[in-house]
Design a protein around this motif. Structure first.
Motif, PDB file in Angstrom:
ATOM      1  N   GLN A 147     -29.775 -30.985  -1.856  1.00 50.13           N
ATOM      2  CA  GLN A 147     -30.142 -29.883  -1.147  1.00 50.13           C
ATOM      3  C   GLN A 147     -29.519 -28.689  -1.695  1.00 50.13           C
ATOM      4  O   GLN A 147     -28.300 -28.602  -1.950  1.00 50.13           O
ATOM      5  CB  GLN A 147     -29.690 -30.296   0.222  1.00 50.13           C
ATOM      6  CG  GLN A 147     -30.000 -29.135   1.337  1.00 50.13           C
ATOM      7  CD  GLN A 147     -29.389 -29.528   2.646  1.00 50.13           C
ATOM      8  OE1 GLN A 147     -28.321 -29.326   2.928  1.00 50.13           O
ATOM      9  NE2 GLN A 147     -30.046 -30.024   3.538  1.00 50.13           N
ATOM     10  N   ALA A 149     -28.098 -25.204  -0.556  1.00 51.93           N
ATOM     11  CA  ALA A 149     -27.668 -24.618   0.465  1.00 51.93           C
ATOM     12  C   ALA A 149     -27.068 -23.314   0.268  1.00 51.93           C
ATOM     13  O   ALA A 149     -26.342 -23.242  -0.773  1.00 51.93           O
ATOM     14  CB  ALA A 149     -26.993 -25.524   1.372  1.00 51.93           C
ATOM     15  N   VAL A 162     -30.419 -23.603   4.220  1.00 50.30           N
ATOM     16  CA  VAL A 162     -31.170 -24.581   3.616  1.00 50.30           C
ATOM     17  C   VAL A 162     -32.157 -23.969   2.976  1.00 50.30           C
ATOM     18  O   VAL A 162     -33.015 -23.148   3.847  1.00 50.30           O
ATOM     19  CB  VAL A 162     -31.103 -25.803   4.024  1.00 50.30           C
ATOM     20  CG1 VAL A 162     -31.851 -26.832   3.357  1.00 50.30           C
ATOM     21  CG2 VAL A 162     -29.716 -26.318   4.912  1.00 50.30           C
ATOM     22  N   TRP A 170     -35.538 -19.677   2.977  1.00 51.88           N
ATOM     23  CA  TRP A 170     -34.375 -20.125   3.439  1.00 51.88           C
ATOM     24  C   TRP A 170     -34.514 -20.314   4.842  1.00 51.88           C
ATOM     25  O   TRP A 170     -34.936 -19.367   5.618  1.00 51.88           O
ATOM     26  CB  TRP A 170     -33.060 -19.095   2.971  1.00 51.88           C
ATOM     27  CG  TRP A 170     -32.733 -19.051   1.602  1.00 51.88           C
ATOM     28  CD1 TRP A 170     -33.178 -18.400   0.876  1.00 51.88           C
ATOM     29  CD2 TRP A 170     -31.766 -19.849   0.836  1.00 51.88           C
ATOM     30  NE1 TRP A 170     -32.777 -18.470  -0.544  1.00 51.88           N
ATOM     31  CE2 TRP A 170     -32.051 -19.298  -0.547  1.00 51.88           C
ATOM     32  CE3 TRP A 170     -31.170 -20.730   1.239  1.00 51.88           C
ATOM     33  CZ2 TRP A 170     -31.205 -19.845  -1.340  1.00 51.88           C
ATOM     34  CZ3 TRP A 170     -30.246 -21.328   0.224  1.00 51.88           C
ATOM     35  CH2 TRP A 170     -30.183 -21.115  -0.975  1.00 51.88           C
TER      36      TRP A 170
END
Length: 331
Positions: A147, A149, A162, A170
């Motif tokens: 992921q 982030a 994220v 985002w």
């Protein structure tokens, strides 16, 4: 991508800088996902100002962030990959960046990242960065893993964003919670044990001794060799990270960069109630001696960071390998 940081009450110039950082981070995330398809991002590409080997992705990331910030409120741009501070034009902000942290892990598909720090610009380029980390107005990192982030603080808690792979935008999720007061994990490169100073060896000896030692409990060691990945794990579940100075040539003052790595991570961690020191003294009150200066670094759960500092205050015989004699730490 959407301008995620608009409407959050930030000054317009800071919001614009954050949108540009987030945009470049999203592009870099996409490029990292294509490693090996169109180019070898881990190919050797020279040596940076600090003497560390550079990978192709180090230079690509630096170019991407510098281009994204040109024309913004960032006047002074200081990068781990640049020998000198760059003047990007009129503006009131100074930004320090490690464009690609953990590049030795590109080939093995381990999480890597970008670390950044923002100050108000001072009267000169050097004065903008050779100052206490407590004067940062924002700091954060982007982690490129399963992921992608973005973790950022504006000195009022720590936000968690994220990257949505479907939209390229985002999404803000729940803010990072304060670090837990206790933890059973610590991170250090144990292969360097013989080079460490006695207080660090004593601290680790007591952790390794587990339930039979003065700590009377068992601990787990972690080591990823990516500062961003180590930080993200600690933010998610607590722990303590140690990269001490040691006896090897070139490691007398630690290995991590004060301006680009340690000061921004320290601001994030202390916003969550954690601690960040050079092993004894707070990182955020220290003055870096030079733009690329290194420092020992210990950060994480406050009680563990304070305990490491306490080991530095022990008498010499208390930091020997006879860990059972350290009655102060029988807890």
């Amino acid at each position: 991508m959407s301008t995620s940081f608009d409407g959050l009450g930030l000054a317009a110039d800071l919001a614009d800088v954050m949108n540009r950082l987030a945009g470049a981070g999203a592009q870099l995330s996409w490029l990292i996902g294509r490693h090996g398809i169109t180019q070898d991002l881990a190919a050797s590409a020279g040596t940076n100002a600090g003497g560390d080997g550079q990978k192709a992705l180090d230079l690509i990331a630096d170019d991407m962030f510098r281009a994204a910030l040109t024309g913004s409120a960032v006047r002074f741009y200081a990068s781990e990959e640049q020998d000198e501070i760059l003047d990007l034009g009129p503006g009131g902000l100074a930004l320090a960046i490690d464009p690609l942290d953990g590049s030795s892990n590109i080939d093995v598909d381990v999480s890597i990242g970008t670390i950044f720090s923002i100050f108000p610009a001072a009267s000169s380029a050097e004065a903008s960065f050779l100052r206490p980390g407590s004067e940062q107005i924002a700091a954060g990192y982007i982690i490129y893993g399963p992921q992608t982030a973005l973790i950022v603080t504006f000195c009022a808690g720590v936000q968690h964003w994220v990257l949505d792979p479907e939209t390229g935008a985002w999404a803000r999720i729940a803010d990072i919670r304060p670090l837990p007061p206790e933890t059973s994990e610590y991170a250090i490169n144990a292969s360097n044990y013989r080079h460490w100073p006695a207080p660090i060896r004593a601290f680790v000896d007591d952790m390794v001794a587990g339930a039979e030692g003065p700590r009377a409990r068992n601990f787990n060691m972690r080591w990823i060799a990516s500062l961003v990945a180590e930080t993200h794990r600690i933010l998610m579940r607590g722990g303590v990270f140690l990269y001490p100075a040691d006896a090897r040539r070139g490691y007398e003052h630690g290995r991590l960069r004060h301006v680009y790595e340690c000061a921004p991570i320290a601001l994030i961690v202390t916003q969550l109630g954690g601690g960040a020191t050079d092993g004894a003294d707070p990182i955020l009150s220290a003055l870096p001696a030079a733009l690329h200066a290194r420092t020992p670094f210990v950060f994480g759960t406050n009680a563990k960071v304070a305990r490491v500092a306490a080991y530095h205050d022990l008498p010499g015989d208390e930091t020997s390998a006879l860990f059972n004699t350290r009655g102060l730490f029988r807890s």
